[in-house]
Write a protein that holds these residues in place. Structure first.
Motif, PDB file in Angstrom:
ATOM      1  N   ALA A 154      43.090  44.526  36.068  1.00  0.00           N
ATOM      2  CA  ALA A 154      42.505  44.139  37.354  1.00  0.00           C
ATOM      3  C   ALA A 154      42.283  45.408  38.172  1.00  0.00           C
ATOM      4  O   ALA A 154      43.104  46.321  38.145  1.00  0.00           O
ATOM      5  CB  ALA A 154      43.440  43.183  38.087  1.00  0.00           C
ATOM      6  N   THR A 155      41.160  45.485  38.870  1.00  0.00           N
ATOM      7  CA  THR A 155      40.832  46.702  39.611  1.00  0.00           C
ATOM      8  C   THR A 155      40.377  46.386  41.027  1.00  0.00           C
ATOM      9  O   THR A 155      39.948  45.265  41.329  1.00  0.00           O
ATOM     10  CB  THR A 155      39.714  47.500  38.900  1.00  0.00           C
ATOM     11  OG1 THR A 155      38.566  46.665  38.776  1.00  0.00           O
ATOM     12  CG2 THR A 155      40.162  47.958  37.532  1.00  0.00           C
TER      13      THR A 155
ATOM     14  N   ILE B 267      39.575  42.141  44.452  1.00  0.00           N
ATOM     15  CA  ILE B 267      40.215  42.461  43.188  1.00  0.00           C
ATOM     16  C   ILE B 267      39.509  41.736  42.047  1.00  0.00           C
ATOM     17  O   ILE B 267      39.260  40.533  42.125  1.00  0.00           O
ATOM     18  CB  ILE B 267      41.709  42.056  43.191  1.00  0.00           C
ATOM     19  CG1 ILE B 267      42.437  42.680  44.386  1.00  0.00           C
ATOM     20  CG2 ILE B 267      42.378  42.448  41.882  1.00  0.00           C
ATOM     21  CD1 ILE B 267      42.492  44.181  44.372  1.00  0.00           C
ATOM     22  N   THR B 268      39.157  42.472  40.994  1.00  0.00           N
ATOM     23  CA  THR B 268      38.566  41.840  39.812  1.00  0.00           C
ATOM     24  C   THR B 268      39.665  41.185  38.982  1.00  0.00           C
ATOM     25  O   THR B 268      40.849  41.510  39.117  1.00  0.00           O
ATOM     26  CB  THR B 268      37.839  42.875  38.937  1.00  0.00           C
ATOM     27  OG1 THR B 268      38.800  43.821  38.445  1.00  0.00           O
ATOM     28  CG2 THR B 268      36.767  43.607  39.742  1.00  0.00           C
TER      29      THR B 268
ATOM     30  N   ILE C 219      48.563  45.364  32.444  1.00  0.00           N
ATOM     31  CA  ILE C 219      49.696  45.618  33.342  1.00  0.00           C
ATOM     32  C   ILE C 219      49.346  45.223  34.765  1.00  0.00           C
ATOM     33  O   ILE C 219      50.160  44.660  35.496  1.00  0.00           O
ATOM     34  CB  ILE C 219      50.092  47.112  33.285  1.00  0.00           C
ATOM     35  CG1 ILE C 219      50.493  47.499  31.859  1.00  0.00           C
ATOM     36  CG2 ILE C 219      51.215  47.419  34.266  1.00  0.00           C
ATOM     37  CD1 ILE C 219      50.729  48.983  31.682  1.00  0.00           C
ATOM     38  N   LEU C 220      48.108  45.528  35.174  1.00  0.00           N
ATOM     39  CA  LEU C 220      47.655  45.203  36.532  1.00  0.00           C
ATOM     40  C   LEU C 220      46.918  43.868  36.496  1.00  0.00           C
ATOM     41  O   LEU C 220      45.876  43.751  35.848  1.00  0.00           O
ATOM     42  CB  LEU C 220      46.729  46.304  37.066  1.00  0.00           C
ATOM     43  CG  LEU C 220      47.325  47.712  37.147  1.00  0.00           C
ATOM     44  CD1 LEU C 220      46.258  48.701  37.606  1.00  0.00           C
ATOM     45  CD2 LEU C 220      48.522  47.749  38.082  1.00  0.00           C
ATOM     46  N   THR C 221      47.467  42.904  37.182  1.00  0.00           N
ATOM     47  CA  THR C 221      46.837  41.586  37.238  1.00  0.00           C
ATOM     48  C   THR C 221      46.378  41.296  38.661  1.00  0.00           C
ATOM     49  O   THR C 221      46.869  41.874  39.632  1.00  0.00           O
ATOM     50  CB  THR C 221      47.819  40.489  36.798  1.00  0.00           C
ATOM     51  OG1 THR C 221      48.897  40.426  37.745  1.00  0.00           O
ATOM     52  CG2 THR C 221      48.372  40.782  35.407  1.00  0.00           C
ATOM     53  N   ARG C 222      45.427  40.385  38.754  1.00  0.00           N
ATOM     54  CA  ARG C 222      44.887  40.019  40.067  1.00  0.00           C
ATOM     55  C   ARG C 222      45.970  39.450  40.965  1.00  0.00           C
ATOM     56  O   ARG C 222      46.030  39.720  42.167  1.00  0.00           O
ATOM     57  CB  ARG C 222      43.743  39.026  39.887  1.00  0.00           C
ATOM     58  CG  ARG C 222      42.904  38.802  41.141  1.00  0.00           C
ATOM     59  CD  ARG C 222      41.622  38.078  40.801  1.00  0.00           C
ATOM     60  NE  ARG C 222      40.746  38.020  41.965  1.00  0.00           N
ATOM     61  CZ  ARG C 222      40.765  37.045  42.864  1.00  0.00           C
ATOM     62  NH1 ARG C 222      41.612  36.027  42.724  1.00  0.00           N
ATOM     63  NH2 ARG C 222      39.956  37.075  43.902  1.00  0.00           N
ATOM     64  N   ALA C 223      46.878  38.678  40.353  1.00  0.00           N
ATOM     65  CA  ALA C 223      47.958  38.060  41.134  1.00  0.00           C
ATOM     66  C   ALA C 223      48.873  39.113  41.746  1.00  0.00           C
ATOM     67  O   ALA C 223      49.387  38.949  42.859  1.00  0.00           O
ATOM     68  CB  ALA C 223      48.751  37.111  40.247  1.00  0.00           C
TER      69      ALA C 223
ATOM     70  N   GLY D 295      56.347  48.345  40.380  1.00  0.00           N
ATOM     71  CA  GLY D 295      55.179  47.485  40.532  1.00  0.00           C
ATOM     72  C   GLY D 295      53.949  48.311  40.893  1.00  0.00           C
ATOM     73  O   GLY D 295      54.036  49.529  41.101  1.00  0.00           O
ATOM     74  N   PRO D 296      52.775  47.695  40.970  1.00  0.00           N
ATOM     75  CA  PRO D 296      51.550  48.433  41.278  1.00  0.00           C
ATOM     76  C   PRO D 296      51.624  49.103  42.652  1.00  0.00           C
ATOM     77  O   PRO D 296      52.277  48.585  43.567  1.00  0.00           O
ATOM     78  CB  PRO D 296      50.466  47.353  41.258  1.00  0.00           C
ATOM     79  CG  PRO D 296      51.063  46.210  40.523  1.00  0.00           C
ATOM     80  CD  PRO D 296      52.524  46.257  40.791  1.00  0.00           C
TER      81      PRO D 296
END
Length: 347
Positions: A13-14, A24-25, A64-68, A114-115
């Motif tokens: 997600a970016t 966020i994608t 690793i990176l999710t929209r949630a 976390g992110p």
């Protein structure tokens, strides 16, 4: 776990901007297989002329990176962009960062907790390329060559400077949102050879620089200025010596390369060999003043000349008099270097 199918690339997600609004994608799970295993099986099939299907073990790659995970961090993005302009300073220069630039640089990266919101060095590349042209310079070793009492090559050592991009990324990230300018972090590389190591004359640093403007000078005048400047370049002045500009220039006539050009003689302007050499006198005087060396002989022109503005910073010379002189009281040798910038009409 075996399958026959296509590879699906994993997508994190970016952060993106739609009309300057952050969003966020969605992420995507990746499906791949063991490439080393595939090569070994393929090689075996070729060797044994086996034409049967090659079945490979499926490998699932979770992003690793999710929209949630990123959606709750959007307020940080909004807060980071609430500024008009921000500066990175280096010496006397200030390099601006605007919200439109920062929108292109912001990204989310994984972290142990976390992110987190960060700055992308890859996204900064174009901007950094422009700043590098002004800031960065390679290390320059000192050079010194002496032939028949004249310095034929001299180059002061110069430390190399480069932008510390990793530290820059850290500083920018840690200072989000921006509140005040930061110093641009740089790394220095020492020159291998210092001036003090390659000559024993005490020549180590620039004492003073003089500049004058000869814009609008006719061809002969420009020619004479260059001949005079070349005559001075590389001259050494011994400790305690009184420097005479006329002596340094030597014979001023057609045999030494000079052309006829207008000179100020009393209250008249007449053509003579070496016309324009007062540009040399004026520039030398200005360098002497900048260096703090004592002037022992100097006369200004009979009237103001546009080549020697501002008024009061000129020095006229004419063989055999008046001369321009100063004394080297530094206790070390002084080197004169000249450079004529014909494109910009500067000496």
């Amino acid at each position: 776990n075996s399958f026959i199918g296509t590879v699906t690339e994993k997508k994190e997600a970016t952060l993106i901007f739609d009309q300057d609004q952050p969003s966020i994608t969605s992420e995507a799970t990746g499906i791949t297989f063991n490439f080393d295993q595939a090569l070994k099986i393929t090689a075996h099939h070729i060797a044994t002329l086996d034409s049967s299907e090659i079945r490979l073990d499926k490998k699932i790659e979770q992003p690793i990176l999710t929209r949630a995970k990123l959606l709750p961090l959007l307020p940080q993005v909004t807060a980071a962009l609430k500024f008009q302009e921000y500066g990175l300073t280096h010496n006397d220069n200030r390099y601006l960062i605007t919200p439109s630039l920062l929108r292109r640089w912001l990204s989310f990266v994984p972290d142990s907790s976390g992110p987190k919101l960060s700055i992308s060095l890859a996204a900064m590349d174009d901007w950094l390329g422009i700043v590098r042209q002004e800031v960065e310079k390679p290390a320059q070793n000192a050079k010194f060559s002496l032939t028949n009492g004249r310095v034929t090559e001299f180059q002061a050592n110069q430390d190399g400077v480069s932008i510390d991009t990793n530290q820059l990324q850290t500083n920018l990230t840690e200072n989000l949102p921006f509140h005040q300018d930061l110093v641009l972090p740089v790394k220095t590389e020492k020159a291998q050879y210092q001036v003090s190591e390659i000559n024993d004359l005490g020549i180590q640093k620039i004492l003073g620089t003089g500049i004058s403007d000869f814009s609008g000078s006719p061809k002969n005048r420009r020619h004479n200025i260059k001949v005079g400047a070349d005559a001075l370049n590389g001259l050494l002045i011994a400790p305690g010596e009184e420097f005479s500009l006329l002596k340094a220039l030597g014979t001023i006539d057609g045999s030494t390369g000079y052309l006829q050009e207008l000179v100020i003689k009393g209250d008249k302007t007449v053509p003579e060999y070496g016309g324009g050499l007062c540009q040399i006198g004026t520039t030398t005087f200005r360098a002497t003043m900048a260096a703090g060396l004592p002037v022992t002989q100097r006369r200004n022109h009979s009237y103001r000349v546009r080549y020697y503005e501002p008024a009061g910073t000129d020095a006229t010379i004419y063989d055999p008099a008046p001369d321009y002189r100063f004394k080297n009281d530094t206790g070390h040798h002084v080197l004169i270097q000249t450079r004529m910038d014909e494109k910009n009409s500067k000496l």
